[in-house]
Design a protein around this motif. Structure first.
Motif, short mmCIF file in Angstrom:
data_model
loop_
_atom_site.label_atom_id
_atom_site.label_comp_id
_atom_site.label_asym_id
_atom_site.label_seq_id
_atom_site.Cartn_x
_atom_site.Cartn_y
_atom_site.Cartn_z
N GLU A 1 1.31 -3.55 9.39
CA GLU A 1 0.26 -3.83 10.37
C GLU A 1 -0.83 -4.73 9.80
N CYS A 2 -1.44 -5.48 10.68
CA CYS A 2 -2.42 -6.49 10.26
C CYS A 2 -3.64 -5.88 9.57
N ALA A 3 -4.03 -4.69 9.96
CA ALA A 3 -5.21 -4.06 9.35
C ALA A 3 -5.04 -3.89 7.85
N PHE A 4 -3.82 -3.69 7.39
CA PHE A 4 -3.59 -3.54 5.95
C PHE A 4 -3.96 -4.83 5.22
N ASP A 5 -3.60 -5.98 5.77
CA ASP A 5 -3.90 -7.26 5.15
C ASP A 5 -5.39 -7.55 5.16
N LEU A 6 -6.03 -7.23 6.26
CA LEU A 6 -7.45 -7.52 6.41
C LEU A 6 -8.31 -6.63 5.51
N ALA A 7 -7.78 -5.48 5.13
CA ALA A 7 -8.57 -4.51 4.36
C ALA A 7 -9.05 -5.07 3.03
N ARG A 8 -8.23 -5.88 2.38
CA ARG A 8 -8.65 -6.43 1.08
C ARG A 8 -9.81 -7.40 1.24
N LEU A 9 -9.85 -8.10 2.38
CA LEU A 9 -10.92 -9.05 2.61
C LEU A 9 -12.27 -8.35 2.80
N VAL A 10 -12.25 -7.14 3.32
CA VAL A 10 -13.50 -6.41 3.58
C VAL A 10 -14.33 -6.26 2.30
N ARG A 11 -13.68 -6.06 1.18
CA ARG A 11 -14.43 -5.79 -0.05
C ARG A 11 -14.67 -7.03 -0.90
N ASP A 12 -14.41 -8.22 -0.34
CA ASP A 12 -14.68 -9.43 -1.11
C ASP A 12 -16.15 -9.48 -1.52
N ARG A 13 -16.38 -10.03 -2.71
CA ARG A 13 -17.72 -10.10 -3.30
C ARG A 13 -18.32 -8.70 -3.45
N VAL A 14 -17.48 -7.76 -3.88
CA VAL A 14 -17.92 -6.37 -3.96
C VAL A 14 -19.10 -6.21 -4.91
N GLU A 15 -19.15 -7.03 -5.94
CA GLU A 15 -20.27 -6.93 -6.88
C GLU A 15 -21.60 -7.25 -6.19
N ARG B 1 -19.46 -5.38 8.23
CA ARG B 1 -18.35 -6.30 7.97
C ARG B 1 -17.05 -5.76 8.56
N VAL B 2 -16.82 -4.47 8.43
CA VAL B 2 -15.63 -3.86 9.03
C VAL B 2 -15.61 -4.12 10.53
N ASP C 1 -7.90 -2.74 15.20
CA ASP C 1 -8.61 -1.49 15.44
C ASP C 1 -9.56 -1.19 14.28
N GLN C 2 -10.81 -0.93 14.60
CA GLN C 2 -11.84 -0.75 13.57
C GLN C 2 -11.56 0.43 12.66
N GLU C 3 -11.14 1.55 13.23
CA GLU C 3 -10.88 2.73 12.42
C GLU C 3 -9.66 2.57 11.52
N ARG C 4 -8.66 1.84 12.01
CA ARG C 4 -7.50 1.58 11.16
C ARG C 4 -7.88 0.66 10.01
N LEU C 5 -8.73 -0.31 10.29
CA LEU C 5 -9.20 -1.19 9.22
C LEU C 5 -10.02 -0.40 8.20
N THR D 1 -8.96 0.02 4.31
CA THR D 1 -9.93 -0.44 3.32
C THR D 1 -10.23 0.66 2.31
N LEU D 2 -10.37 1.88 2.81
CA LEU D 2 -10.59 3.02 1.92
C LEU D 2 -9.41 3.20 0.98
N PHE D 3 -8.20 3.21 1.52
CA PHE D 3 -7.02 3.43 0.67
C PHE D 3 -6.91 2.35 -0.40
N ARG D 4 -7.06 1.10 -0.01
CA ARG D 4 -6.85 0.02 -0.96
C ARG D 4 -7.95 -0.03 -2.02
N ALA D 5 -9.18 0.29 -1.64
CA ALA D 5 -10.26 0.31 -2.62
C ALA D 5 -10.07 1.43 -3.63
#
Length: 309
Positions: free
Chosen positions: A231-245, A260-261, A271-275, A279-283
């Motif tokens: 699903e697309c939300a999995f791909d988008l999740a990594r982008l959410v944390r860009d520039r995490v520092e 940002r989410v 879907d916002q909750e799926r994203l 995002t939580l899982f990948r982080a």
């Protein structure tokens, strides 16, 4: 670059360190590939009659990248990667995208972990833009990549990839009680998300701002996929944390992350909750892995970020 030059060839230190981390994580074959790299590189250049301009440094964490010229003078990029980095999966994805939103593959019928790619501008990524514009351009690139996978595809699925990652996360939580709560939350989110996945698309797999480079055919093109189907939300999740520092350093980092989410979900009809869940899982997965291989600062940033979700 002559064979004599390759006798003294040394790969970028970023790649060397990353392959050492791979060994710590139980990876096999990476160091053997590294020891053979000068010969593999010479063979790749000779076979394709390429001339090296320079090695791209600091380069990537999973492959050697060189700026080269073909026999007719056309600029290109030569990429060599060990089997663990799944170069043949990358080749299949780039061939399927056929230049639509991604760098063009110049040797689709090639083999053995060697990719010849169109030359983009390696030192100019979307990350160089102001943050709002960078996210907009990155999201537009993702939209072009999310297509139906080919029939009888060879790609790993989101369920398969995150299943492997979940096993390592559980082991990490058992050995490190400080991360147990976040790991349990991330694993619970994964189970819920996989129970009702909304679509199957070919995904970039490791998408972030630095993976989108300036080009000539299109202003921005994606590079370096580790493709996966899901699903697309999995791909988008990594982008959410860009520039995490930058997020962690900001007093409003938590609020900015949640905003940002919402914005990314709305802009790409996800879907916002799926994203939020992916995002939580990948982080957490990235944070636990960083702790395991000895990158405590990265782990601290990622796990603090995950706590905001």
């Amino acid at each position: 670059m002559t064979r004599r030059a390759f006798e003294a060839f040394e790969p970028p230190q970023r790649l060397v360190r990353a392959l050492a981390e791979t060994r710590q994580s139980g990876g096999d074959g990476a160091q053997e590939w590294l020891s053979r790299l000068p010969d593999l590189l010479q063979q790749a250049l000779d076979l394709r009659e390429l001339t090296v301009e320079r090695v791209q440094a600091p380069g990537g964490r999973s492959s050697l990248v060189l700026l080269v010229r073909q026999i007719d003078g056309t600029p290109a990029v030569l990429k060599l990667a060990p089997e663990r980095a799944r170069p043949e999966s990358e080749r299949a994805a780039l061939a399927h995208w056929d230049g639509r939103g991604a760098v063009e593959l110049l040797n689709p019928g090639d083999t053995q972990g060697v990719l010849l790619l169109e030359r983009l501008r390696p030192d100019l990524s979307v990350r160089s833009l102001p943050e709002a514009k960078a996210l907009l351009e990155a999201a537009a690139t993702l939209r072009r990549l999310w297509v139906e996978p080919p029939e009888a595809h060879v790609f790993e699925t989101v369920a398969e990839r995150t299943g492997r990652q979940a096993e390592a996360m559980r082991a990490g939580a058992e050995a490190d009680g400080e991360v147990r709560g976040l790991v349990e939350a991330a694993l619970a989110a994964r189970e819920e998300l996989l129970a009702a996945a909304p679509e199957e698309r070919l995904l970039h797999g490791t998408f972030r701002q630095s993976k989108v480079l300036a080009g000539d055919r299109l202003p921005w093109l994606a590079v370096g996929p580790d493709p996966v189907v899901g699903e697309c939300a999995f791909d988008l999740a990594r982008l959410v944390r860009d520039r995490v520092e930058d997020l962690i350093a900001s007093p409003s980092g938590a609020a900015t992350t949640r905003r940002r989410v919402r914005k990314l979900a709305d802009s790409l009809d996800v879907d916002q909750e799926r994203l939020r869940g992916w995002t939580l899982f990948r982080a957490v997965e990235s944070g636990v892995r960083a702790r395991r291989v000895g990158r405590p600062r990265d782990a601290e940033l990622l796990l603090e970020f995950a706590g905001w979700l």
